[in-house]
Enzyme design. Structure first.
Site, PDB file in Angstrom:
ATOM      1  N   LYS A 116       0.810  -1.222   0.000  1.00  0.00           N
ATOM      2  CA  LYS A 116       0.000   0.000   0.000  1.00  0.00           C
ATOM      3  C   LYS A 116       0.843   1.272   0.000  1.00  0.00           C
ATOM      4  CE  LYS A 116      -3.104  -2.947  -0.100  1.00  0.00           C
ATOM      5  NZ  LYS A 116      -3.786  -3.290  -1.338  1.00  0.00           N
ATOM      6  N   HIS A 235     -16.171  -4.664   7.169  1.00  0.00           N
ATOM      7  CA  HIS A 235     -15.385  -4.572   5.940  1.00  0.00           C
ATOM      8  C   HIS A 235     -15.812  -5.579   4.875  1.00  0.00           C
ATOM      9  CE1 HIS A 235     -13.226  -1.631   8.062  1.00  0.00           C
ATOM     10  NE2 HIS A 235     -12.693  -2.467   8.922  1.00  0.00           N
ATOM     11  N   ARG A 292      -7.886  -7.636  -9.639  1.00  0.00           N
ATOM     12  CA  ARG A 292      -8.598  -8.879  -9.956  1.00  0.00           C
ATOM     13  C   ARG A 292     -10.037  -8.539 -10.360  1.00  0.00           C
ATOM     14  NH1 ARG A 292     -11.680  -8.211  -5.413  1.00  0.00           N
ATOM     15  NH2 ARG A 292     -10.521  -7.616  -3.575  1.00  0.00           N
TER      16      ARG A 292
HETATM   17  C1  MV4 Z   1     -10.334   4.613   5.862  1.00  0.00           C
HETATM   18  C2  MV4 Z   1     -11.432   5.203   6.529  1.00  0.00           C
HETATM   19  C3  MV4 Z   1     -11.291   6.496   6.951  1.00  0.00           C
HETATM   20  N1  MV4 Z   1     -10.123   7.166   6.756  1.00  0.00           N
HETATM   21  N2  MV4 Z   1      -9.207   5.315   5.681  1.00  0.00           N
HETATM   22  C4  MV4 Z   1     -12.147   0.210   5.374  1.00  0.00           C
HETATM   23  C5  MV4 Z   1     -11.957  -0.764   4.266  1.00  0.00           C
HETATM   24  C6  MV4 Z   1     -10.698  -0.367   3.625  1.00  0.00           C
HETATM   25  N3  MV4 Z   1     -10.775  -0.572   2.215  1.00  0.00           N
HETATM   26  C7  MV4 Z   1     -10.489   1.053   4.000  1.00  0.00           C
HETATM   27  N4  MV4 Z   1     -11.420   1.374   5.027  1.00  0.00           N
HETATM   28  C8  MV4 Z   1     -11.475   2.606   5.556  1.00  0.00           C
HETATM   29  N5  MV4 Z   1     -10.363   3.371   5.392  1.00  0.00           N
HETATM   30  C9  MV4 Z   1      -9.119   6.549   6.134  1.00  0.00           C
HETATM   31  N6  MV4 Z   1      -7.970   7.214   5.968  1.00  0.00           N
HETATM   32  C10 MV4 Z   1     -12.578   4.430   6.698  1.00  0.00           C
HETATM   33  C11 MV4 Z   1     -12.592   3.123   6.230  1.00  0.00           C
HETATM   34  C12 MV4 Z   1     -13.789   2.376   6.478  1.00  0.00           C
HETATM   35  C13 MV4 Z   1     -14.661   2.051   5.451  1.00  0.00           C
HETATM   36  C14 MV4 Z   1     -14.424   2.430   4.136  1.00  0.00           C
HETATM   37  C15 MV4 Z   1     -15.296   2.084   3.137  1.00  0.00           C
HETATM   38  C16 MV4 Z   1     -16.450   1.370   3.432  1.00  0.00           C
HETATM   39  C17 MV4 Z   1     -16.716   0.981   4.721  1.00  0.00           C
HETATM   40  C18 MV4 Z   1     -15.825   1.302   5.742  1.00  0.00           C
HETATM   41  C19 MV4 Z   1     -16.111   0.915   7.050  1.00  0.00           C
HETATM   42  C20 MV4 Z   1     -15.237   1.246   8.045  1.00  0.00           C
HETATM   43  C21 MV4 Z   1     -14.065   1.963   7.763  1.00  0.00           C
END
Ligand code: MV4
Length: 498
Positions: A116, A235, A292
């Site tokens: 990442k 998630h 993917r």
């Molecule tokens: C984040 C965020 C807030 N700020 N990054 C969760 C899944 C992963 N792909 C990244 N995620 C998140 N990253 C920052 N800098 C909040 C989440 C997140 C989230 C994002 C998309 C859909 C659902 C979520 C549920 C919890 C946290």
């Protein structure tokens, strides 16, 4: 074009790929584990080979055995589906070295996007907006503290080798930082064998929007618009829709351009997805790239008319993209519900068993991608997703109405399912007006569950199934499910005629 493809996967995605092969006149070779001998993908493939024990590590993750099987049956290419070995760059290398074609991106793209921090550094260099934070792993607490104070709390600590929410930690107070980093590093080491972590600014209440892209091996790229995937539980996506109902055409142009630039930045080819956060200031931030085919790809197929799996196969055989960006028109709206064998009264734990009855909805705009059949077994060994129910409509209202109708006609017995959960989501005012964000289920569903999730299941308490059952009862007239859905006995997922 290939004459034979080996499908290195199971379940609904193996079925999906076998169908694309059939349509293209390509022989499909399935692989299966001991637990999957009665699975649908084994029944419908042209050929099927047992490759080992139920445990994934001894079958669907066994690189040498899979390659050996492909060579033995004279397959020319391997489609990895999603999960399992799909994003394993060593697998891609070995497939290629064996003289087989991997139906997916280069191992370099997968390696680059799998890390990442290297992905963030590359995106930054190519003017793709990333979440503010570090583009390298943090080296010391002092350095982390300085960065945290610079970008402002709260922040997220994420594992460099992570993704999809695994190994993620929110830090709200500076006093929590030192221990937070320690714990994040320990978790990252345990989960990924790599303790590197980096820092991102915490984005408040974002939406998760992702863009589907296709690239060929000759440097041509197109996008297939975006998907809205904010409704997640731990998630895991629960409901997805395309296009996103929260952005207009101007923002759509902006986000699809960002995605194309991201794909070009890593010389990507084949199908890929750029995941972004979309915040309340209408800003997009690159989150990660999924190298993917994705679970939710059918909703994009429904609104564009493009068969993504067929395109993947054509790209892997060296063809130039046959579709031009201008040929792709966004048509209508599609929604997907992921139907899981889950026990909502037991914290959505997998519900295992044999499928004893299975009757699926159909009708205008309805598509079901499934990996199970009557007498299939839902085992503890694999993801308990039963099927994906997809509804297309000329607009969002029609797609939602069709989805509800289809849910009411979905009959399955032998396992408990999360089917009734979707009525609650699809009827929620926040879902209907598209103002939801990634915290939707946490903010609106979790509070309905008394004391959140009870640990003592013997104690008298209101069951989640009863809450959803009562909700459905109150909606029965509008849902027209009175005859179909027995809410009296809360017979989960089994909708019986009274
Ligand atoms: C984040 C965020 C807030 N700020 N990054 C969760 C899944 C992963 N792909 C990244 N995620 C998140 N990253 C920052 N800098 C909040 C989440 C997140 C989230 C994002 C998309 C859909 C659902 C979520 C549920 C919890 C946290």
């Amino acid at each position: 074009m290939f004459k034979k493809i080996l499908i290195a996967n199971r379940g609904e995605i193996a079925v999906r790929i076998i169908k694309a092969c059939g349509e293209m006149g390509i022989t499909s070779a399935a692989i299966y584990s001991d637990a999957d001998k009665n699975s649908l993908h084994v029944r419908i493939a042209d050929e099927a080979y047992n490759i080992g024990h139920a445990k994934s590590s001894e079958s669907y993750l066994n690189i040498d055995k899979i390659i050996e099987t492909a060579l033995m049956t004279n397959a020319e290419a391997i489609h990895p589906g999603y999960g399992f070995l799909s994003e394993n760059s060593d697998f891609i290398k070995k497939v290629t070295e064996a003289g087989l074609k991997f139906i997916g991106p280069s191992y370099q793209s997968v390696e680059l996007m799998g890390n990442k921090t290297s992905a963030r550094a590359l995106m930054k260099k190519n003017n793709v907006p990333i979440v503010p934070g570090t583009t390298e792993s943090i080296r010391s607490f002092e350095e982390a503290k300085k960065i945290a104070l610079e970008i402002g709390l709260p922040i997220m600590i994420k594992a460099s080798a992570g993704g999809g929410g695994k190994g993620m930690r929110k830090i709200t107070k500076i006093e929590e930082l030192e221990q937070g980093i320690e714990r994040a590093k320990n978790e990252a080491e345990k989960s990924f064998g790599n303790s590197s972590v980096y820092i991102e600014k915490f984005i408040e209440n974002p939406k998760h929007i992702e863009v589907q892209i296709l690239g060929d091996e000759h440097g041509n790229y197109i996008h297939l618009f975006e998907r809205e995937c904010s409704i997640q539980r731990r998630h895991q996506k629960v409901v997805e829709e395309a296009p996103s109902s929260s952005i207009n055409d101007e923002l759509r142009t902006k986000v699809t351009n960002i995605a194309l630039n991201a794909a070009k930045a890593c010389n990507y080819y084949n199908a890929g997805t750029i995941e972004l956060l979309y915040d309340q200031n209408e800003s997009f931030y690159f989150l990660e790239m999924n190298t993917r085919l994705q679970v939710e790809h059918p909703i994009t197929e429904m609104i564009t008319g493009v068969d993504i799996v067929k395109e993947q196969i054509k790209i892997a055989s060296g063809e130039t993209l046959s579709i031009k960006q201008n040929d792709i028109k966004l048509n209508g709206c599609a929604i997907e519900c992921r139907i899981y064998a889950e026990d909502v009264d037991n914290n959505f734990a997998p519900s295992i068993g044999n499928i004893m009855h299975h009757r699926l909805p159909s009708g205008p705009g309805i598509r079901i991608d499934r990996g199970i059949d009557i007498l299939s077994e839902v085992s503890i060994y694999y993801d308990p997703m039963l099927s994906k129910l997809i509804a297309w409509g000329r607009n969002r209202e029609e797609a939602i109405a069709r989805m509800k109708q289809a849910l009411s006609a979905y009959q399955i017995a032998g396992v408990k399912t999360n089917i009734n959960f979707f009525y609650w989501i699809l009827d929620h005012p926040i879902f209907l007006d598209s103002t939801f964000n990634n915290n939707f289920l946490e903010n609106y569903f979790l509070p309905l569950v008394p004391n959140k999730w009870r640990e003592n299941v013997n104690k008298e308490y209101i069951k989640v199934s009863a809450i959803l059952g009562a909700f459905i009862k109150s909606q029965e007239k509008s849902l027209k499910t009175k005859k179909l859905c027995s809410s009296k006995n809360n017979n989960w997922g089994m909708q019986i005629y009274e």
